[in-house]
Design a protein around this motif. Sequence first.
Motif, PDB file in Angstrom:
ATOM      1  N   PRO A   1     -29.264  37.643  21.066  1.00 32.34           N
ATOM      2  CA  PRO A   1     -28.972  38.373  19.827  1.00 32.34           C
ATOM      3  C   PRO A   1     -27.489  38.361  19.442  1.00 32.34           C
ATOM      4  N   GLU A   2     -26.601  38.285  20.444  1.00 33.55           N
ATOM      5  CA  GLU A   2     -25.168  38.304  20.163  1.00 33.55           C
ATOM      6  C   GLU A   2     -24.618  36.933  19.778  1.00 33.55           C
ATOM      7  N   ALA A   3     -25.306  35.871  20.134  1.00 27.53           N
ATOM      8  CA  ALA A   3     -24.817  34.503  19.912  1.00 27.53           C
ATOM      9  C   ALA A   3     -25.116  34.028  18.490  1.00 27.53           C
ATOM     10  N   GLY A   4     -24.349  33.034  18.056  1.00 31.70           N
ATOM     11  CA  GLY A   4     -24.598  32.416  16.758  1.00 31.70           C
ATOM     12  C   GLY A   4     -25.810  31.508  16.816  1.00 31.70           C
ATOM     13  N   PRO A   5     -26.321  31.089  15.647  1.00 33.83           N
ATOM     14  CA  PRO A   5     -27.503  30.222  15.616  1.00 33.83           C
ATOM     15  C   PRO A   5     -27.219  28.840  16.218  1.00 33.83           C
ATOM     16  N   PHE A   6     -28.273  28.217  16.741  1.00 32.04           N
ATOM     17  CA  PHE A   6     -28.145  26.863  17.273  1.00 32.04           C
ATOM     18  C   PHE A   6     -27.671  25.902  16.180  1.00 32.04           C
ATOM     19  N   VAL A   7     -28.295  25.985  14.998  1.00 32.38           N
ATOM     20  CA  VAL A   7     -27.933  25.115  13.875  1.00 32.38           C
ATOM     21  C   VAL A   7     -27.961  25.906  12.572  1.00 32.38           C
ATOM     22  N   ASN A   8     -27.149  25.460  11.614  1.00 34.72           N
ATOM     23  CA  ASN A   8     -27.117  26.030  10.270  1.00 34.72           C
ATOM     24  C   ASN A   8     -27.360  24.918   9.261  1.00 34.72           C
ATOM     25  N   VAL A   9     -27.613  25.280   8.021  1.00 29.81           N
ATOM     26  CA  VAL A   9     -27.751  24.302   6.947  1.00 29.81           C
ATOM     27  C   VAL A   9     -26.437  23.518   6.866  1.00 29.81           C
ATOM     28  N   GLY A  10     -26.563  22.195   6.797  1.00 23.67           N
ATOM     29  CA  GLY A  10     -25.396  21.322   6.734  1.00 23.67           C
ATOM     30  C   GLY A  10     -24.991  20.747   8.077  1.00 23.67           C
ATOM     31  N   ASP A  11     -25.504  21.305   9.189  1.00 22.65           N
ATOM     32  CA  ASP A  11     -25.170  20.784  10.515  1.00 22.65           C
ATOM     33  C   ASP A  11     -25.862  19.454  10.757  1.00 22.65           C
ATOM     34  N   ARG A  12     -25.175  18.561  11.467  1.00 19.63           N
ATOM     35  CA  ARG A  12     -25.751  17.286  11.875  1.00 19.63           C
ATOM     36  C   ARG A  12     -26.427  17.474  13.225  1.00 19.63           C
ATOM     37  N   VAL A  13     -27.601  16.854  13.373  1.00 14.07           N
ATOM     38  CA  VAL A  13     -28.354  16.950  14.623  1.00 14.07           C
ATOM     39  C   VAL A  13     -28.708  15.554  15.128  1.00 14.07           C
ATOM     40  N   THR A  14     -28.918  15.462  16.431  1.00 13.19           N
ATOM     41  CA  THR A  14     -29.436  14.237  17.040  1.00 13.19           C
ATOM     42  C   THR A  14     -30.815  14.569  17.602  1.00 13.19           C
ATOM     43  N   GLU A  15     -31.446  13.577  18.188  1.00 19.36           N
ATOM     44  CA  GLU A  15     -32.785  13.776  18.739  1.00 19.36           C
ATOM     45  C   GLU A  15     -32.817  14.857  19.821  1.00 19.36           C
TER      46      GLU A  15
ATOM     47  N   THR B   1     -30.626  17.538  20.066  1.00 21.35           N
ATOM     48  CA  THR B   1     -30.006  18.799  19.659  1.00 21.35           C
ATOM     49  C   THR B   1     -31.034  19.930  19.687  1.00 21.35           C
ATOM     50  N   VAL B   2     -30.730  21.003  20.408  1.00 21.85           N
ATOM     51  CA  VAL B   2     -31.609  22.178  20.424  1.00 21.85           C
ATOM     52  C   VAL B   2     -31.419  22.906  19.096  1.00 21.85           C
ATOM     53  N   VAL B   3     -32.518  23.138  18.379  1.00 21.73           N
ATOM     54  CA  VAL B   3     -32.438  23.773  17.059  1.00 21.73           C
ATOM     55  C   VAL B   3     -32.898  25.230  17.075  1.00 21.73           C
ATOM     56  N   CYS B   4     -33.721  25.609  18.066  1.00 20.40           N
ATOM     57  CA  CYS B   4     -34.206  26.989  18.133  1.00 20.40           C
ATOM     58  C   CYS B   4     -34.887  27.217  19.482  1.00 20.40           C
ATOM     59  N   ILE B   5     -35.318  28.450  19.682  1.00 22.30           N
ATOM     60  CA  ILE B   5     -36.133  28.814  20.846  1.00 22.30           C
ATOM     61  C   ILE B   5     -37.451  29.349  20.318  1.00 22.30           C
ATOM     62  N   LEU B   6     -38.544  28.948  20.948  1.00 21.89           N
ATOM     63  CA  LEU B   6     -39.866  29.491  20.637  1.00 21.89           C
ATOM     64  C   LEU B   6     -40.343  30.254  21.873  1.00 21.89           C
ATOM     65  N   GLU B   7     -40.655  31.518  21.683  1.00 20.19           N
ATOM     66  CA  GLU B   7     -41.145  32.343  22.776  1.00 20.19           C
ATOM     67  C   GLU B   7     -42.655  32.406  22.711  1.00 20.19           C
ATOM     68  N   ALA B   8     -43.303  32.023  23.804  1.00 20.73           N
ATOM     69  CA  ALA B   8     -44.758  32.100  23.898  1.00 20.73           C
ATOM     70  C   ALA B   8     -45.105  32.666  25.268  1.00 20.73           C
ATOM     71  N   MET B   9     -45.816  33.757  25.279  1.00 22.78           N
ATOM     72  CA  MET B   9     -46.250  34.396  26.517  1.00 22.78           C
ATOM     73  C   MET B   9     -45.066  34.683  27.437  1.00 22.78           C
ATOM     74  N   LYS B  10     -43.993  35.209  26.872  1.00 21.46           N
ATOM     75  CA  LYS B  10     -42.771  35.605  27.585  1.00 21.46           C
ATOM     76  C   LYS B  10     -42.009  34.418  28.173  1.00 21.46           C
ATOM     77  N   LEU B  11     -42.363  33.199  27.773  1.00 22.50           N
ATOM     78  CA  LEU B  11     -41.637  32.004  28.185  1.00 22.50           C
ATOM     79  C   LEU B  11     -40.798  31.519  27.014  1.00 22.50           C
ATOM     80  N   MET B  12     -39.510  31.259  27.282  1.00 25.96           N
ATOM     81  CA  MET B  12     -38.604  30.781  26.240  1.00 25.96           C
ATOM     82  C   MET B  12     -38.572  29.252  26.289  1.00 25.96           C
ATOM     83  N   ASN B  13     -38.928  28.611  25.168  1.00 20.19           N
ATOM     84  CA  ASN B  13     -39.002  27.155  25.090  1.00 20.19           C
ATOM     85  C   ASN B  13     -38.003  26.647  24.066  1.00 20.19           C
ATOM     86  N   GLU B  14     -37.040  25.833  24.512  1.00 16.90           N
ATOM     87  CA  GLU B  14     -36.080  25.249  23.580  1.00 16.90           C
ATOM     88  C   GLU B  14     -36.753  24.117  22.818  1.00 16.90           C
ATOM     89  N   LEU B  15     -36.526  24.067  21.503  1.00 16.75           N
ATOM     90  CA  LEU B  15     -37.092  23.019  20.667  1.00 16.75           C
ATOM     91  C   LEU B  15     -35.970  22.093  20.230  1.00 16.75           C
TER      92      LEU B  15
END
Length: 158
Positions: free
Chosen positions: A97-111, A113-127
Amino acid sequence: MFKLSEIKELVKLIDSTSVQELEIENEGSRLLIRKPGKTEVIQSAPVTHTYTPVTEPVQAAQEAQAPAAQKPEAAAQSNLHPITSPMVGTFYRSPSPEAGPFVNVGDRVTEKTVVCILEAMKLMNELEAEVRGEIVEVLVENGQLVEFGQPLFLVKPE
């Protein structure tokens, strides 16, 4: 009633963990997944099904058959690549919650690059982006529940 895609994702998650049984009740429906040998899914409605774990080729074929209407119109019209959710879960733009976002509009990404986290069943999965390009739009809000296959970001590919 539970969606087939949600059930398949839960079965896949259960098969990849040491959890032996999962029971969920939602709006009058009950879903029970057990794991000794075969995975059974019992839904308390007039229908009872037994499912086996989804294999990658079957999932890829189902994704290929998904209607084009599920993709945002902007992506279809302007050649933008959607980064979609591989599971049902909660979308988080930053690692904490204290950290900035992984990516913002205008950011360049590669294959990779972590863009977000998806939480499923209390497991955090980097996408990861899985595409090289520029983030054009973030389609969901931080903390929002997302569906399997739901577009999360639009990327202008390089």
